[in-house]
Write a protein that holds these residues in place. Structure first.
Motif, PDB file in Angstrom:
ATOM      1  N   CYS A   1      22.337 -21.840  -0.360  1.00  0.00           N
ATOM      2  CA  CYS A   1      21.382 -22.097   0.719  1.00  0.00           C
ATOM      3  C   CYS A   1      20.194 -22.909   0.222  1.00  0.00           C
TER       4      CYS A   1
ATOM      5  N   CYS B   1      20.219 -19.300   6.362  1.00  0.00           N
ATOM      6  CA  CYS B   1      21.293 -18.610   7.082  1.00  0.00           C
ATOM      7  C   CYS B   1      20.829 -17.309   7.723  1.00  0.00           C
TER       8      CYS B   1
ATOM      9  N   CYS C   1      16.666 -15.024   4.306  1.00  0.00           N
ATOM     10  CA  CYS C   1      16.956 -16.409   3.930  1.00  0.00           C
ATOM     11  C   CYS C   1      16.606 -17.329   5.094  1.00  0.00           C
TER      12      CYS C   1
ATOM     13  N   ASP D   1      18.696 -16.584   0.044  1.00  0.00           N
ATOM     14  CA  ASP D   1      19.478 -15.473  -0.474  1.00  0.00           C
ATOM     15  C   ASP D   1      20.423 -15.919  -1.584  1.00  0.00           C
ATOM     16  N   CYS D   2      20.669 -17.215  -1.704  1.00  0.00           N
ATOM     17  CA  CYS D   2      21.595 -17.698  -2.729  1.00  0.00           C
ATOM     18  C   CYS D   2      21.297 -19.161  -3.031  1.00  0.00           C
TER      19      CYS D   2
HETATM   20 ZN   LIG Z   1      21.225 -18.009   2.999  1.00  0.00          ZN
END
Ligand SMILES: [Zn+2]
Ligand SMILES: [Zn+2]
Length: 78
Positions: free
Chosen positions: A32, A8, A5, A28-29
């Motif tokens: 983010c 983060c 990511c 990753d999500c």
């Molecule tokens: Zn992230």
């Protein structure tokens, strides 16, 4: 496929890859992704996750905020 990511640094095996305005982003999500890509309201600073109102290149979360910035002609769609 593991990718890191870019917000983060989390190394995740099911990354979100988003192409936006010709650039490719890896997250990753969604949190983010929102952090990196979602614009801020030009008046109240809130994160705009939905459509927002764009006036002269500035984004506003709602017609009220656009009006406070002097764009009284914008209306929220009912
Ligand atoms: Zn992230
Ligand atoms: Zn606002």
């Amino acid at each position: 496929m593991r990718m890191e990511c870019q917000v983060c640094g989390n190394d995740y095996d099911k990354p979100l890859i988003i192409e936006y305005e010709g650039d490719e982003y890896v997250f990753d999500c969604f949190e983010c992704a929102v952090d990196e890509l979602a614009p801020d309201c030009g008046t109240c600073g809130v994160r705009i996750i939905g459509h927002g109102n764009e006036v002269d290149g500035e984004m506003y979360c709602c017609a009220n905020c656009a009006a406070q910035a002097g764009h009284g002609e914008i209306r929220d769609r009912a």
